[in-house]
Design a protein around this motif. Sequence first.
Motif, mmCIF file in Angstrom:
data_model
loop_
_atom_site.group_PDB
_atom_site.id
_atom_site.type_symbol
_atom_site.label_atom_id
_atom_site.label_comp_id
_atom_site.label_asym_id
_atom_site.label_seq_id
_atom_site.Cartn_x
_atom_site.Cartn_y
_atom_site.Cartn_z
ATOM 1 N N MET A 9 0.816 -1.216 0.000
ATOM 2 C CA MET A 9 0.000 0.000 0.000
ATOM 3 C C MET A 9 0.850 1.268 0.000
ATOM 4 O O MET A 9 0.387 2.335 -0.395
ATOM 5 N N ARG A 10 2.076 1.171 0.435
ATOM 6 C CA ARG A 10 2.919 2.366 0.535
ATOM 7 C C ARG A 10 3.372 2.895 -0.831
ATOM 8 O O ARG A 10 3.851 4.013 -0.923
ATOM 9 N N ARG A 11 3.189 2.067 -1.903
ATOM 10 C CA ARG A 11 3.706 2.506 -3.221
ATOM 11 C C ARG A 11 3.128 3.853 -3.646
ATOM 12 O O ARG A 11 3.820 4.693 -4.182
ATOM 13 N N PHE A 12 1.821 4.042 -3.411
ATOM 14 C CA PHE A 12 1.184 5.300 -3.819
ATOM 15 C C PHE A 12 1.299 6.404 -2.767
ATOM 16 O O PHE A 12 0.713 7.463 -2.913
ATOM 17 N N ARG A 13 2.031 6.115 -1.685
ATOM 18 C CA ARG A 13 2.190 7.155 -0.664
ATOM 19 C C ARG A 13 3.575 7.790 -0.721
ATOM 20 O O ARG A 13 3.919 8.622 0.095
ATOM 21 N N ARG A 14 4.366 7.373 -1.729
ATOM 22 C CA ARG A 14 5.786 7.708 -1.743
ATOM 23 C C ARG A 14 6.056 9.185 -1.996
ATOM 24 O O ARG A 14 6.926 9.768 -1.376
ATOM 25 N N THR A 15 5.310 9.810 -2.922
ATOM 26 C CA THR A 15 5.561 11.228 -3.214
ATOM 27 C C THR A 15 4.254 11.991 -3.193
ATOM 28 O O THR A 15 3.170 11.418 -3.290
ATOM 29 N N ASP A 16 4.406 13.307 -3.120
ATOM 30 C CA ASP A 16 3.232 14.167 -3.104
ATOM 31 C C ASP A 16 2.395 13.960 -4.375
ATOM 32 O O ASP A 16 1.173 13.893 -4.330
ATOM 33 N N GLY A 17 3.087 13.828 -5.503
ATOM 34 C CA GLY A 17 2.393 13.640 -6.782
ATOM 35 C C GLY A 17 1.595 12.350 -6.805
ATOM 36 O O GLY A 17 0.439 12.315 -7.235
ATOM 37 N N LEU A 18 2.190 11.264 -6.311
ATOM 38 C CA LEU A 18 1.484 9.978 -6.294
ATOM 39 C C LEU A 18 0.296 10.023 -5.339
ATOM 40 O O LEU A 18 -0.779 9.510 -5.643
ATOM 41 N N ARG A 19 0.489 10.670 -4.199
ATOM 42 C CA ARG A 19 -0.619 10.773 -3.238
ATOM 43 C C ARG A 19 -1.773 11.570 -3.843
ATOM 44 O O ARG A 19 -2.943 11.207 -3.713
ATOM 45 N N GLY A 20 -1.399 12.654 -4.548
ATOM 46 C CA GLY A 20 -2.432 13.495 -5.165
ATOM 47 C C GLY A 20 -3.216 12.749 -6.236
ATOM 48 O O GLY A 20 -4.415 12.928 -6.396
ATOM 49 N N LEU A 21 -2.507 11.873 -6.927
ATOM 50 C CA LEU A 21 -3.128 11.113 -8.014
ATOM 51 C C LEU A 21 -4.245 10.202 -7.522
ATOM 52 O O LEU A 21 -5.239 10.003 -8.199
ATOM 53 N N VAL A 22 -4.087 9.666 -6.335
ATOM 54 C CA VAL A 22 -5.073 8.689 -5.841
ATOM 55 C C VAL A 22 -5.967 9.255 -4.730
ATOM 56 O O VAL A 22 -6.725 8.518 -4.115
ATOM 57 N N ARG A 23 -5.882 10.573 -4.516
ATOM 58 C CA ARG A 23 -6.714 11.160 -3.443
ATOM 59 C C ARG A 23 -8.184 11.086 -3.848
ATOM 60 O O ARG A 23 -8.556 11.457 -4.966
ATOM 61 N N GLU A 24 -9.019 10.595 -2.957
ATOM 62 C CA GLU A 24 -10.436 10.373 -3.268
ATOM 63 C C GLU A 24 -11.310 11.590 -2.972
ATOM 64 O O GLU A 24 -12.367 11.758 -3.565
ATOM 65 N N THR A 25 -10.896 12.392 -2.004
ATOM 66 C CA THR A 25 -11.729 13.524 -1.594
ATOM 67 C C THR A 25 -10.905 14.797 -1.682
ATOM 68 O O THR A 25 -9.809 14.860 -1.120
ATOM 69 N N ARG A 26 -11.428 15.781 -2.409
ATOM 70 C CA ARG A 26 -10.702 17.037 -2.587
ATOM 71 C C ARG A 26 -11.558 18.201 -2.146
ATOM 72 O O ARG A 26 -12.780 18.155 -2.259
ATOM 73 N N LEU A 27 -10.901 19.256 -1.700
ATOM 74 C CA LEU A 27 -11.631 20.451 -1.292
ATOM 75 C C LEU A 27 -11.644 21.439 -2.452
ATOM 76 O O LEU A 27 -10.597 21.787 -2.991
ATOM 77 N N VAL A 28 -12.852 21.842 -2.831
ATOM 78 C CA VAL A 28 -13.037 22.806 -3.910
ATOM 79 C C VAL A 28 -13.812 23.983 -3.327
ATOM 80 O O VAL A 28 -14.847 23.768 -2.682
ATOM 81 N N LEU A 29 -13.313 25.185 -3.545
ATOM 82 C CA LEU A 29 -13.905 26.360 -2.909
ATOM 83 C C LEU A 29 -15.392 26.549 -3.235
ATOM 84 O O LEU A 29 -16.161 27.050 -2.414
ATOM 85 N N ASP A 30 -15.792 26.100 -4.417
ATOM 86 C CA ASP A 30 -17.207 26.227 -4.824
ATOM 87 C C ASP A 30 -18.164 25.592 -3.815
ATOM 88 O O ASP A 30 -19.328 25.957 -3.756
ATOM 89 N N ASP A 31 -17.687 24.597 -3.076
ATOM 90 C CA ASP A 31 -18.558 23.847 -2.161
ATOM 91 C C ASP A 31 -18.692 24.504 -0.788
ATOM 92 O O ASP A 31 -19.379 23.982 0.080
#
Length: 320
Positions: A9-31
Amino acid sequence: MSSFPIARMRRFRRTDGLRGLVRETRLVLDDFVMPLFIGPSPFANAELPGLGRHSVDTVGLEADELVRLGVRTVILFGIPDEKDDDGSGAYDDDGVVQRALRVLRDRHPQLVLLTDVCLCEYTSHGHCGVLEDGEVDNDETLTLLARTAVSHVEAGADAVAPSDMMDGRVAAIREALDDNGFDATPIIAYSAKYASAFYGPFREAAESTPAFGDRRGYQMDPGNVREALRECELDVDEGADMLMIKPALPCLDVIRAVRDEFDLPLAAYNVSGEYAMIKAAAARGLIHERQAALESLTAIKRAGADVVFSYWTKELAAWL
Ligand code: PBG
């Protein structure tokens, strides 16, 4: 499903870019919705900036800044000059919220203007409705809430949000809005609003602490979730266009249950106490405010809220 060592599971936690790629929930100001308190005079709250007050004369400048930062929606709360038994400042066409609405509508036609519809900031006793023999009279209160909602919309509100927890308020407001030609105006119902200790800082800011008793005769018992679903069902039947759960962090399970059961847009109110706790801990160096705030807001979205009302909205705009 593969297991270790094929799965790591740590493979996608290695860099900021990889973490961002698989992030499921994002904050968007419109909400996000920024609450604004409008009182007789401005008051800068250094400890809790989101709970500071604006006057009708200064709220325009605050809105300029919010719009510049990218905030799209605000909700207005009023603290009148004088309070009385019937909360008449709430439905006064010349009341603080009505005057602020006219200023903002004119100045920022694109800014979404919501209003909190409740009597508690306007009554001398601080309860959310009118009293009859020492108790809040449900049906008498409905007429005044409906009048308040109509006067907000006449002054320029895009949608109204009743937070009083009287039975039948959504139907009463829907009927009054329709009778006045406002059938296109949505109602955001604070459907499941719990009697919560986390409203403390708001009541200080809005001067709306009940003079006697508490709000448990109309707000929900924190132990209940099936009752929240029933509240939502009744509000949907009465014509609610959006449901709201409040408070947010102590109610993540309620947000999830309502999300799973209903298709309406769902809001959650990240209330004053949730904000103040983190601010206070951060001021003592015990917690990193920005990280704690972003984690809180992400948790509320992950639980299932589409829209979040939060005092961090302005700071969030700068962070994002
Ligand atoms: C008004 C109202 C309250 C809040 C929103 N609308 C206070 C209450 O019910 O006592 C609480 C908001 C917050 O704590 O941030 N009825």
